[in-house]
Design a protein around this motif. Structure first.
Motif, mmCIF file in Angstrom:
data_model
loop_
_atom_site.group_PDB
_atom_site.id
_atom_site.type_symbol
_atom_site.label_atom_id
_atom_site.label_comp_id
_atom_site.label_asym_id
_atom_site.label_seq_id
_atom_site.Cartn_x
_atom_site.Cartn_y
_atom_site.Cartn_z
ATOM 1 N N LEU A 10 -4.931 -102.091 -1.188
ATOM 2 C CA LEU A 10 -3.963 -102.230 -2.274
ATOM 3 C C LEU A 10 -3.216 -100.910 -2.440
ATOM 4 C CD1 LEU A 10 -2.755 -103.731 -4.734
ATOM 5 C CD2 LEU A 10 -4.711 -102.871 -6.054
ATOM 6 N N THR A 90 3.489 -107.501 1.516
ATOM 7 C CA THR A 90 2.163 -108.050 1.266
ATOM 8 C C THR A 90 1.873 -109.200 2.214
ATOM 9 O OG1 THR A 90 2.169 -107.411 -1.070
ATOM 10 C CG2 THR A 90 0.740 -109.238 -0.435
ATOM 11 N N THR A 120 -1.865 -105.382 0.356
ATOM 12 C CA THR A 120 -1.267 -105.844 -0.893
ATOM 13 C C THR A 120 -0.468 -104.713 -1.499
ATOM 14 O OG1 THR A 120 -3.147 -107.327 -1.272
ATOM 15 C CG2 THR A 120 -1.688 -106.876 -3.140
ATOM 16 N N SER A 122 1.735 -103.622 -4.663
ATOM 17 C CA SER A 122 2.048 -103.972 -6.052
ATOM 18 C C SER A 122 3.365 -103.329 -6.472
ATOM 19 C CB SER A 122 0.929 -103.508 -6.977
ATOM 20 O OG SER A 122 0.817 -102.099 -6.932
#
Length: 123
Positions: A10, A90, A120, A122
């Protein structure tokens, strides 16, 4: 050839990640390799590809200038350096070894696949 992809995770938009793909077997250096990605509900598409000795590379338009593919044939390892990441990056990222030494962007021309690593990004 068995492939083990790693390095996903992430990250915030604008950040960087480096994916690695460790290959077993002595034939890694003889074949092209590529990185693909698959987002939910979408097809698996090529992100970057490289011929057997790194002399030629290919990048999808969406990642040009942000991603860099490389390989170290002595270590039987390939890399995908990803910078300036965007939420649309992503996906699950897969490394693959081709059927020939020459660069190829068609996933049907890749014989061996890693298990995938999730990236991922964000917003």
């Amino acid at each position: 050839v068995q492939l083990q992809a790693s390095g996903g995770g992430l990250v915030q938009a604008g950040g960087s990640l480096r994916l690695s793909c460790a290959a077993s077997g002595r034939t890694f250096s003889m074949y092209a390799m590529g990185w693909f990605r698959q987002a939910p509900g979408k097809e698996r598409d090529v992100v970057a590809a490289m011929d057997f000795n790194g002399g030629r590379t290919y990048y999808a338009d969406s990642v040009k200038g942000r991603f860099t593919i490389s390989r170290d044939n002595y270590k039987n390892t390939a890399y995908l350096q990803m910078s300036s990441l965007k939420p649309e990056d992503t996906a699950v990222y897969y490394c693959a070894v081709g059927r020939t030494p020459t660069i190829n962007t068609d996933r049907n021309n890749y014989a061996y696949w890693g298990q995938g690593t999730l990236v991922t990004v964000s917003s």
